[in-house]
Design a protein around this motif. Sequence first.
Motif, PDB file in Angstrom:
ATOM      1  N   ARG A  12       0.812  -1.218   0.000  1.00  0.00           N
ATOM      2  CA  ARG A  12       0.000   0.000   0.000  1.00  0.00           C
ATOM      3  C   ARG A  12       0.848   1.273   0.000  1.00  0.00           C
ATOM      4  NH1 ARG A  12      -0.902  -2.979   4.465  1.00  0.00           N
ATOM      5  NH2 ARG A  12      -0.210  -2.216   6.494  1.00  0.00           N
ATOM      6  N   ALA A  13       2.043   1.218   0.572  1.00  0.00           N
ATOM      7  CA  ALA A  13       2.912   2.401   0.526  1.00  0.00           C
ATOM      8  C   ALA A  13       3.328   2.705  -0.907  1.00  0.00           C
ATOM      9  CB  ALA A  13       4.140   2.178   1.406  1.00  0.00           C
ATOM     10  N   SER A  14       3.698   1.672  -1.656  1.00  0.00           N
ATOM     11  CA  SER A  14       4.065   1.858  -3.069  1.00  0.00           C
ATOM     12  C   SER A  14       2.874   2.347  -3.879  1.00  0.00           C
ATOM     13  CB  SER A  14       4.587   0.542  -3.662  1.00  0.00           C
ATOM     14  OG  SER A  14       5.766   0.128  -3.024  1.00  0.00           O
ATOM     15  N   VAL A  15       1.690   1.828  -3.558  1.00  0.00           N
ATOM     16  CA  VAL A  15       0.472   2.267  -4.245  1.00  0.00           C
ATOM     17  C   VAL A  15       0.214   3.744  -3.977  1.00  0.00           C
ATOM     18  CG1 VAL A  15      -2.034   1.976  -4.406  1.00  0.00           C
ATOM     19  CG2 VAL A  15      -0.558  -0.035  -4.214  1.00  0.00           C
ATOM     20  N   GLY A  16       0.393   4.149  -2.715  1.00  0.00           N
ATOM     21  CA  GLY A  16       0.196   5.552  -2.370  1.00  0.00           C
ATOM     22  C   GLY A  16       1.166   6.471  -3.081  1.00  0.00           C
ATOM     23  N   VAL A  17       2.430   6.058  -3.151  1.00  0.00           N
ATOM     24  CA  VAL A  17       3.443   6.854  -3.841  1.00  0.00           C
ATOM     25  C   VAL A  17       3.102   6.980  -5.331  1.00  0.00           C
ATOM     26  CG1 VAL A  17       5.842   6.811  -4.647  1.00  0.00           C
ATOM     27  CG2 VAL A  17       5.332   6.444  -2.227  1.00  0.00           C
ATOM     28  N   ALA A  18       2.699   5.871  -5.946  1.00  0.00           N
ATOM     29  CA  ALA A  18       2.343   5.903  -7.372  1.00  0.00           C
ATOM     30  C   ALA A  18       1.134   6.795  -7.618  1.00  0.00           C
ATOM     31  CB  ALA A  18       2.063   4.487  -7.872  1.00  0.00           C
ATOM     32  N   THR A  19       0.172   6.763  -6.711  1.00  0.00           N
ATOM     33  CA  THR A  19      -1.030   7.589  -6.850  1.00  0.00           C
ATOM     34  C   THR A  19      -0.682   9.066  -6.788  1.00  0.00           C
ATOM     35  OG1 THR A  19      -2.363   5.856  -5.813  1.00  0.00           O
ATOM     36  CG2 THR A  19      -3.318   8.061  -5.903  1.00  0.00           C
ATOM     37  N   VAL A  20       0.136   9.443  -5.806  1.00  0.00           N
ATOM     38  CA  VAL A  20       0.534  10.845  -5.664  1.00  0.00           C
ATOM     39  C   VAL A  20       1.368  11.296  -6.867  1.00  0.00           C
ATOM     40  CG1 VAL A  20       1.916  12.448  -4.298  1.00  0.00           C
ATOM     41  CG2 VAL A  20       0.437  10.803  -3.143  1.00  0.00           C
ATOM     42  N   ALA A  21       2.341  10.473  -7.255  1.00  0.00           N
ATOM     43  CA  ALA A  21       3.229  10.855  -8.364  1.00  0.00           C
ATOM     44  C   ALA A  21       2.468  10.991  -9.677  1.00  0.00           C
ATOM     45  CB  ALA A  21       4.346   9.829  -8.509  1.00  0.00           C
ATOM     46  N   SER A  22       1.478  10.136  -9.882  1.00  0.00           N
ATOM     47  CA  SER A  22       0.762  10.147 -11.161  1.00  0.00           C
ATOM     48  C   SER A  22      -0.137  11.360 -11.327  1.00  0.00           C
ATOM     49  CB  SER A  22      -0.054   8.856 -11.323  1.00  0.00           C
ATOM     50  OG  SER A  22      -1.060   8.763 -10.330  1.00  0.00           O
ATOM     51  N   THR A  23      -0.368  12.132 -10.238  1.00  0.00           N
ATOM     52  CA  THR A  23      -1.173  13.347 -10.400  1.00  0.00           C
ATOM     53  C   THR A  23      -0.511  14.327 -11.367  1.00  0.00           C
ATOM     54  OG1 THR A  23      -0.122  14.342  -8.434  1.00  0.00           O
ATOM     55  CG2 THR A  23      -2.220  13.196  -8.097  1.00  0.00           C
ATOM     56  N   MET A 137       9.347   6.864 -14.774  1.00  0.00           N
ATOM     57  CA  MET A 137      10.621   6.366 -14.266  1.00  0.00           C
ATOM     58  C   MET A 137      10.578   6.241 -12.744  1.00  0.00           C
ATOM     59  SD  MET A 137      14.257   8.131 -15.157  1.00  0.00           S
ATOM     60  CE  MET A 137      13.689   9.754 -14.656  1.00  0.00           C
ATOM     61  N   TYR A 138      10.032   7.231 -12.083  1.00  0.00           N
ATOM     62  CA  TYR A 138       9.951   7.231 -10.626  1.00  0.00           C
ATOM     63  C   TYR A 138       9.038   6.106 -10.119  1.00  0.00           C
ATOM     64  CZ  TYR A 138       8.594   8.734  -5.942  1.00  0.00           C
ATOM     65  OH  TYR A 138       8.309   8.767  -4.599  1.00  0.00           O
ATOM     66  N   ILE A 139       7.880   5.951 -10.763  1.00  0.00           N
ATOM     67  CA  ILE A 139       6.959   4.886 -10.335  1.00  0.00           C
ATOM     68  C   ILE A 139       7.573   3.512 -10.589  1.00  0.00           C
ATOM     69  CG2 ILE A 139       4.688   3.843 -10.705  1.00  0.00           C
ATOM     70  CD1 ILE A 139       3.625   6.608 -11.361  1.00  0.00           C
ATOM     71  N   ALA A 140       8.263   3.350 -11.729  1.00  0.00           N
ATOM     72  CA  ALA A 140       8.927   2.077 -12.019  1.00  0.00           C
ATOM     73  C   ALA A 140       9.957   1.734 -10.950  1.00  0.00           C
ATOM     74  CB  ALA A 140       9.596   2.129 -13.391  1.00  0.00           C
ATOM     75  N   GLY A 149       3.348  -2.873 -13.724  1.00  0.00           N
ATOM     76  CA  GLY A 149       2.521  -2.490 -14.869  1.00  0.00           C
ATOM     77  C   GLY A 149       1.256  -1.780 -14.434  1.00  0.00           C
ATOM     78  N   LEU A 150       0.619  -2.279 -13.365  1.00  0.00           N
ATOM     79  CA  LEU A 150      -0.602  -1.657 -12.860  1.00  0.00           C
ATOM     80  C   LEU A 150      -0.336  -0.260 -12.324  1.00  0.00           C
ATOM     81  CD1 LEU A 150      -3.601  -1.818 -11.999  1.00  0.00           C
ATOM     82  CD2 LEU A 150      -2.843  -2.897  -9.886  1.00  0.00           C
ATOM     83  N   LEU A 151       0.685  -0.121 -11.474  1.00  0.00           N
ATOM     84  CA  LEU A 151       0.955   1.180 -10.859  1.00  0.00           C
ATOM     85  C   LEU A 151       1.444   2.203 -11.885  1.00  0.00           C
ATOM     86  CD1 LEU A 151       2.588   0.222  -7.427  1.00  0.00           C
ATOM     87  CD2 LEU A 151       0.189   0.530  -8.030  1.00  0.00           C
ATOM     88  N   MET A 152       2.228   1.756 -12.857  1.00  0.00           N
ATOM     89  CA  MET A 152       2.660   2.685 -13.900  1.00  0.00           C
ATOM     90  C   MET A 152       1.495   3.118 -14.783  1.00  0.00           C
ATOM     91  SD  MET A 152       6.398   1.181 -15.018  1.00  0.00           S
ATOM     92  CE  MET A 152       6.784   2.597 -16.061  1.00  0.00           C
ATOM     93  N   SER A 153       0.482   2.277 -14.867  1.00  0.00           N
ATOM     94  CA  SER A 153      -0.697   2.627 -15.660  1.00  0.00           C
ATOM     95  C   SER A 153      -1.576   3.654 -14.957  1.00  0.00           C
ATOM     96  CB  SER A 153      -1.515   1.366 -15.974  1.00  0.00           C
ATOM     97  OG  SER A 153      -0.765   0.456 -16.756  1.00  0.00           O
ATOM     98  N   PHE A 154      -1.323   3.913 -13.663  1.00  0.00           N
ATOM     99  CA  PHE A 154      -2.021   5.006 -12.989  1.00  0.00           C
ATOM    100  C   PHE A 154      -1.794   6.317 -13.726  1.00  0.00           C
ATOM    101  CE2 PHE A 154      -2.331   3.353  -8.300  1.00  0.00           C
ATOM    102  CZ  PHE A 154      -3.102   2.290  -8.749  1.00  0.00           C
ATOM    103  N   SER A 393      -4.142  -0.464 -24.945  1.00  0.00           N
ATOM    104  CA  SER A 393      -2.850  -0.926 -25.470  1.00  0.00           C
ATOM    105  C   SER A 393      -1.804   0.179 -25.479  1.00  0.00           C
ATOM    106  CB  SER A 393      -3.051  -1.499 -26.882  1.00  0.00           C
ATOM    107  OG  SER A 393      -3.634  -0.531 -27.755  1.00  0.00           O
ATOM    108  N   TRP A 394      -1.659   0.861 -26.590  1.00  0.00           N
ATOM    109  CA  TRP A 394      -0.561   1.796 -26.779  1.00  0.00           C
ATOM    110  C   TRP A 394      -0.629   2.988 -25.835  1.00  0.00           C
ATOM    111  CZ3 TRP A 394       3.560   1.111 -30.167  1.00  0.00           C
ATOM    112  CH2 TRP A 394       3.463  -0.013 -30.991  1.00  0.00           C
ATOM    113  N   GLY A 395      -1.811   3.378 -25.409  1.00  0.00           N
ATOM    114  CA  GLY A 395      -1.940   4.508 -24.504  1.00  0.00           C
ATOM    115  C   GLY A 395      -1.135   4.336 -23.230  1.00  0.00           C
ATOM    116  N   PRO A 396      -1.522   3.390 -22.370  1.00  0.00           N
ATOM    117  CA  PRO A 396      -0.758   3.199 -21.132  1.00  0.00           C
ATOM    118  C   PRO A 396       0.545   2.442 -21.319  1.00  0.00           C
ATOM    119  CG  PRO A 396      -2.615   1.674 -21.211  1.00  0.00           C
ATOM    120  CD  PRO A 396      -2.755   2.589 -22.395  1.00  0.00           C
ATOM    121  N   LEU A 397       0.584   1.461 -22.223  1.00  0.00           N
ATOM    122  CA  LEU A 397       1.738   0.558 -22.279  1.00  0.00           C
ATOM    123  C   LEU A 397       2.984   1.195 -22.876  1.00  0.00           C
ATOM    124  CD1 LEU A 397       0.112  -2.872 -23.199  1.00  0.00           C
ATOM    125  CD2 LEU A 397       0.954  -2.088 -20.989  1.00  0.00           C
ATOM    126  N   SER A 398       2.832   2.204 -23.701  1.00  0.00           N
ATOM    127  CA  SER A 398       4.035   2.855 -24.236  1.00  0.00           C
ATOM    128  C   SER A 398       4.827   3.495 -23.099  1.00  0.00           C
ATOM    129  CB  SER A 398       3.653   3.905 -25.293  1.00  0.00           C
ATOM    130  OG  SER A 398       2.767   4.872 -24.753  1.00  0.00           O
TER     131      SER A 398
END
Length: 508
Positions: A12-23, A137-140, A149-154, A393-398
């Motif tokens: 959940r900590a990684s999820v929280g970081v990804a959520t904040v960063a993806s804003t 890069m940061y979320i990865a 893959g899920l968190l980067m797709s945020f 596909s190409w939207g998030p995965l690129s």
Amino acid sequence: MVSTLELLSKYRASVGVATVASTAFALFGYDTTIAGGVIALKSFQVEFKLSTNAVKSADVSSNVVALLNSGAFFGALVPALLSRYVGRKLLMTIAACFMLIGGTLQTSAQPPSISMIYGGRVISGFGVGIASSLTPMYIAETAPKQLRGLLMSFTELSLVGGSMVAYWTVYGCSLHLKPTSKQWRVPLSLQIIIGTVILAGSFIIVESPRWLAKQNRWDEATHALQWLRGASSCEEVKAELAEIHAQIEEEIRATSGRSIKELFRRQNFFRLLWACGIMILAVGTGQTAILYYAPTVFKQIGFTGQNPGLLASGVFTVVKVVVTIVFLTLVVQNFKRKYLLLFGSALMSIMLFTLGALLKTHPPVTGHSANNSSSGRAMMATIYIYIIGFTLSWGPLSWVYVGEIFPTRIRDYGMATAVMVIWFFNFVISKWTPLIFLHLTWKTWMLFGIFNALGFIFAIFLPETKGLSLEEMDVLFRVVDESTRRLDIEEHLGVTTERTISAVEKGM
């Protein structure tokens, strides 16, 4: 097998970081989308004296959109240039500040002069460029491999969410505000609010453990990784730190510490070519042209009125958001990257060829504000089905693919190069799309259909990365032999164990 919900709870900590960063991608989506809607407003056209000259209007429209891309092109280079001195947290703060300044300038523009709009777009674009290179890069670097893959797709959800807010804000202002400067200032001013949220978020995220490791700050890296993985995952932290340590030392031995030259080693250079190729083809799908100029696109198929065009554009963004949620909940964790890219390319190519053929054989009737014929509804359907294919596909995965394939020591350089490529081609498309629509008409969609067919061929040969750790990418791309990597990890496990235990004893 551990379910996705259990993984989300555990990390959940990684999820929280990804959520904040993806804003940061929310403002990315808002900034890249808002221009097309605002320029379509009659109040903007009249105040900036664009309503009487179609060519001038197309030129100014393309400039307003393209200048964001030009700023983003140079901004994307910043993380690579400053990575030796500045961490991910501070770079996010810097990006937010540029976004705030740019949004303020755009909102304060004094018509008929458009210079403040132009300047604000360049400055906002610079911040967007930093965020677009930095965030994936940061979320990865902070995500566990099971959820990467899920968190980067945020980021994609934030991007399409920002786009949706942009179009519906413009549509609402078009309906409920009088055609004065307030009608276009209100949508532009929301950039300031989103930028403030990003700025606040940059102060609460943790520094990337892999960036800390690259700076030889191993105790801090241990603390950060322990926090991201949870207090109960000590063994996992040991193994992950050992992988990071092994990879960094292998690269130092191979290049005598000259990290920029590592990018041009044979196998790393192949990674760079894959990254640049996927970004070029992502732009070539045609989604960028539709996103920037959705009102113009729907006008081309017969929705000529201001409100019908904006409404169709708003529904387009809602479809993207809904499909992105489906992608996050049902798709990204269950299907390989390659299969999704192949599916998306095939579906988009078919839809765009169909759209071009319909426009050729059944052009919309002039004099109507909305094309309610069967051919008009079919053209609308092809655009919406097309965007489903892109969003799955190409939207998030690129962004996911490019953010995960480079090794720690050159991730900044590789990501910056790939993102600068996408911003360059975004600039080209955003600058020339209005004129292409004017002169090529239905052939525009045939051109994008061909690009999607090329994307299908490209995806056939793309190396699969799902389920691999960031450090295992070296093995996938044959930079290091698997047995050598295993021995290096085992060698560092003892050192890592002592360091991790020491960190825990100090209060983790």
